[in-house]
Design an enzyme around this catalytic site. Structure first.
Site, mmCIF file in Angstrom:
data_model
loop_
_atom_site.group_PDB
_atom_site.id
_atom_site.type_symbol
_atom_site.label_atom_id
_atom_site.label_comp_id
_atom_site.label_asym_id
_atom_site.label_seq_id
_atom_site.Cartn_x
_atom_site.Cartn_y
_atom_site.Cartn_z
ATOM 1 N N ILE A 92 1.290 3.765 -5.376
ATOM 2 C CA ILE A 92 0.327 3.224 -6.350
ATOM 3 C C ILE A 92 -0.787 2.470 -5.630
ATOM 4 C CG2 ILE A 92 0.024 1.747 -8.368
ATOM 5 C CD1 ILE A 92 3.010 2.205 -9.025
ATOM 6 N N HIS B 102 2.784 -5.948 -19.701
ATOM 7 C CA HIS B 102 3.411 -4.904 -18.873
ATOM 8 C C HIS B 102 3.089 -3.501 -19.400
ATOM 9 C CE1 HIS B 102 6.874 -4.174 -15.820
ATOM 10 N NE2 HIS B 102 5.977 -3.185 -15.798
ATOM 11 N N ARG C 211 5.484 -6.521 -9.836
ATOM 12 C CA ARG C 211 6.615 -7.194 -10.472
ATOM 13 C C ARG C 211 6.318 -8.682 -10.565
ATOM 14 N NH1 ARG C 211 8.226 -3.259 -12.555
ATOM 15 N NH2 ARG C 211 10.240 -2.233 -12.337
ATOM 16 N N LEU D 129 0.854 -1.197 0.000
ATOM 17 C CA LEU D 129 0.000 0.000 0.000
ATOM 18 C C LEU D 129 0.892 1.251 0.000
ATOM 19 C CD1 LEU D 129 -3.150 0.521 0.160
ATOM 20 C CD2 LEU D 129 -2.729 1.203 2.521
ATOM 21 N N GLY D 130 1.645 1.415 -1.094
ATOM 22 C CA GLY D 130 2.496 2.592 -1.237
ATOM 23 C C GLY D 130 1.796 3.632 -2.098
ATOM 24 N N ARG E 127 5.081 -4.266 5.292
ATOM 25 C CA ARG E 127 5.890 -4.618 6.470
ATOM 26 C C ARG E 127 5.583 -3.679 7.629
ATOM 27 N NH1 ARG E 127 11.285 -4.436 3.115
ATOM 28 N NH2 ARG E 127 10.107 -2.610 2.458
ATOM 29 N N THR E 128 5.217 -2.437 7.286
ATOM 30 C CA THR E 128 4.939 -1.439 8.324
ATOM 31 C C THR E 128 3.494 -0.983 8.216
ATOM 32 O OG1 THR E 128 7.179 -0.664 7.844
ATOM 33 C CG2 THR E 128 5.854 0.701 9.327
ATOM 34 N N GLU F 38 9.929 -11.600 -18.428
ATOM 35 C CA GLU F 38 9.394 -10.764 -19.516
ATOM 36 C C GLU F 38 10.427 -10.619 -20.628
ATOM 37 O OE1 GLU F 38 8.059 -7.103 -17.784
ATOM 38 O OE2 GLU F 38 6.722 -8.138 -16.405
HETATM 39 O O1 A2R Z 1 6.719 -2.906 3.519
HETATM 40 P P1 A2R Z 1 6.628 -1.428 3.523
HETATM 41 O O2 A2R Z 1 6.003 -0.888 4.789
HETATM 42 O O3 A2R Z 1 7.922 -0.767 3.137
HETATM 43 O O4 A2R Z 1 5.562 -1.046 2.382
HETATM 44 C C1 A2R Z 1 5.870 -1.068 0.991
HETATM 45 C C2 A2R Z 1 5.472 -2.386 0.339
HETATM 46 N N1 A2R Z 1 6.506 -3.425 0.454
HETATM 47 C C3 A2R Z 1 6.308 -4.617 1.024
HETATM 48 N N2 A2R Z 1 5.210 -5.181 1.552
HETATM 49 C C4 A2R Z 1 5.345 -6.414 2.088
HETATM 50 N N3 A2R Z 1 6.506 -7.108 2.088
HETATM 51 C C5 A2R Z 1 7.630 -6.604 1.554
HETATM 52 N N4 A2R Z 1 8.754 -7.303 1.554
HETATM 53 C C6 A2R Z 1 7.562 -5.281 0.988
HETATM 54 N N5 A2R Z 1 8.450 -4.476 0.375
HETATM 55 C C7 A2R Z 1 7.797 -3.339 0.069
HETATM 56 O O5 A2R Z 1 5.281 -2.048 -1.047
HETATM 57 C C8 A2R Z 1 4.977 -0.083 0.263
HETATM 58 O O6 A2R Z 1 3.702 -0.039 0.841
HETATM 59 C C9 A2R Z 1 4.867 -0.675 -1.125
HETATM 60 C C10 A2R Z 1 5.743 0.024 -2.152
HETATM 61 O O7 A2R Z 1 5.278 1.340 -2.267
HETATM 62 P P2 A2R Z 1 6.138 2.490 -2.948
HETATM 63 O O8 A2R Z 1 7.548 2.392 -2.514
HETATM 64 O O9 A2R Z 1 5.398 3.770 -2.727
HETATM 65 O O10 A2R Z 1 6.167 2.110 -4.480
HETATM 66 P P3 A2R Z 1 5.108 2.488 -5.625
HETATM 67 O O11 A2R Z 1 5.450 3.783 -6.217
HETATM 68 O O12 A2R Z 1 3.716 2.270 -5.133
HETATM 69 O O13 A2R Z 1 5.467 1.350 -6.694
HETATM 70 C C11 A2R Z 1 5.366 -0.028 -6.350
HETATM 71 C C12 A2R Z 1 5.915 -0.915 -7.441
HETATM 72 C C13 A2R Z 1 7.232 -0.492 -8.072
HETATM 73 O O14 A2R Z 1 8.344 -0.806 -7.285
HETATM 74 C C14 A2R Z 1 7.241 -1.257 -9.366
HETATM 75 O O15 A2R Z 1 7.703 -2.565 -9.154
HETATM 76 C C15 A2R Z 1 5.763 -1.308 -9.726
HETATM 77 O O16 A2R Z 1 5.043 -0.923 -8.535
HETATM 78 O O17 A2R Z 1 5.523 -0.387 -10.747
#
Ligand code: A2R
Length: 317
Positions: free
Chosen positions: A154, A277, A230, A151-152, A174-175, A259
């Protein structure tokens, strides 16, 4: 003019913007990019790539004076940020400008799954409607419980765009976040309570195959898996098995493990909706992303600052 090493294909608009400030050296114009770098890499401070191509270790090694890698895309798992940070190289990406588009792609896949959209279109255009009558009824996308993995930026936009469908939103990160949606610290537990699991988490070691056979079984025979983050986050072999055996109902997939190759088994299934994609792939959004990728380069070449660094580079700013 400043030298720039470019890796991903460049459309004419980006190329024109780059040509105003940089001498562009594109890998596709080189017979052997590694050999070219051995001869010419010293002194090049800038590289431009995208989330798919990233930057190969041999290119990083061939650019000893690199200061900045600008990546056109939000996901940067194809870039070794550990090595970059150790070498003092800043990495930038293009967050936020694609949130709305990827959220729209997510809804498109979700609706296509529930309403059997691709099968219905095929039924109409093939002429089979007149021969065999209607297909079985589809299911409604309204009033569903939707679990969002990641829930980042996007993920939040997806949750917002689901509001008119009266969705109940659950999420796993995670948080825990300060939001009104229901938090689960356990992904399988969330999948058990959800009709739909949407994966919009980044790639990389910490998310590799997070959506495994247990999570798919928890989602269940009526469950829908949507992956727009991904390919590496979902165990594709387990997914094929779950869909083939009916342990999982449907899948809407925009991203894949290898891909642009999609396993034939997935391509043949009737309970999947596949797109290549295209999460951010509109003229408007790709232009905004390209502009941000170029602006990071231009700004750094003027005053040494950047607009959108990846978090891993915080110590370098
Ligand atoms: O875990 P947190 O609290 O850092 O939350 C991030 C979550 N996330 C994970 N959730 C569970 N287990 C994990 N190991 C884990 N690693 C990261 O993914 C956060 O809520 C979310 C990522 O959000 P943003 O950094 O804001 O990225 P955005 O801009 O939403 O893009 C997400 C992905 C990109 O990295 C591309 O792969 C794709 O969407 O376009």
């Amino acid at each position: 003019m400043t030298d720039l090493f470019t890796i991903a294909p460049l459309n004419p608009t980006i190329r024109a913007a780059l040509d105003t400030a940089f001498t562009v050296h594109h890998v596709d114009d080189m017979d052997d990019p590694v050999a070219w770098l051995a001869e010419n890499g010293a002194g090049i401070a800038y590289a431009l790539t995208d989330g798919h191509y990233g930057i190969k270790p041999e290119y990083l090694a061939g650019l000893p004076d690199l200061k900045l890698v600008s990546s056109n895309g939000v996901g940067y798992d194809a870039i070794d940020t550990d090595t970059a940070v150790k070498r003092g190289v800043i990495v930038t990406h293009t967050p936020n400008v694609l949130n709305a588009e990827v959220a729209t792609t997510t809804l498109m896949l979700l609706i296509a799954c529930y309403r059997n959209f691709t099968l219905e279109v095929d039924h109409a255009v093939s002429g089979r409607w007149a021969e065999t009558g209607n297909l079985p009824l589809s299911r409604s996308v309204d009033n569903r419980t939707i679990g969002i993995l990641g829930l980042g930026r996007i993920g939040m936009e997806i949750a917002r765009k689901l509001a008119p469908f009266n969705s109940k939103i659950l999420y796993h990160t995670r948080t825990k976040r300060d939001v009104d949606y229901t938090y689960y610290d356990d992904l399988a537990a969330m999948a058990r309570d959800a009709d739909v699991l949407i994966s919009i988490a980044p790639g990389g070691a910490s998310t590799h195959h997070l959506v495994n056979a247990d999570v798919m079984a928890a989602l269940g025979p009526d469950g829908v898996l949507i992956n727009v983050g991904r390919g590496s986050v979902v165990d594709e072999v387990a997914l094929i098995n779950a869909l083939e055996t009916g342990k999982l109902g449907m899948a809407g997939l925009d991203v894949f493990e290898n891909e642009p190759h999609i396993p034939e088994a997935l391509r043949k299934m009737r309970n999947v909706v596949l797109t290549p994609h295209i999460g951010s792939a509109t003229v408007e959004t790709r232009a905004a992303m390209a502009q941000l990728a170029v602006d990071n380069l231009l700004q750094h070449s003027k005053d040494g600052t950047v607009i959108s660094p990846v978090p891993e580079c915080a110590s370098l700013l």
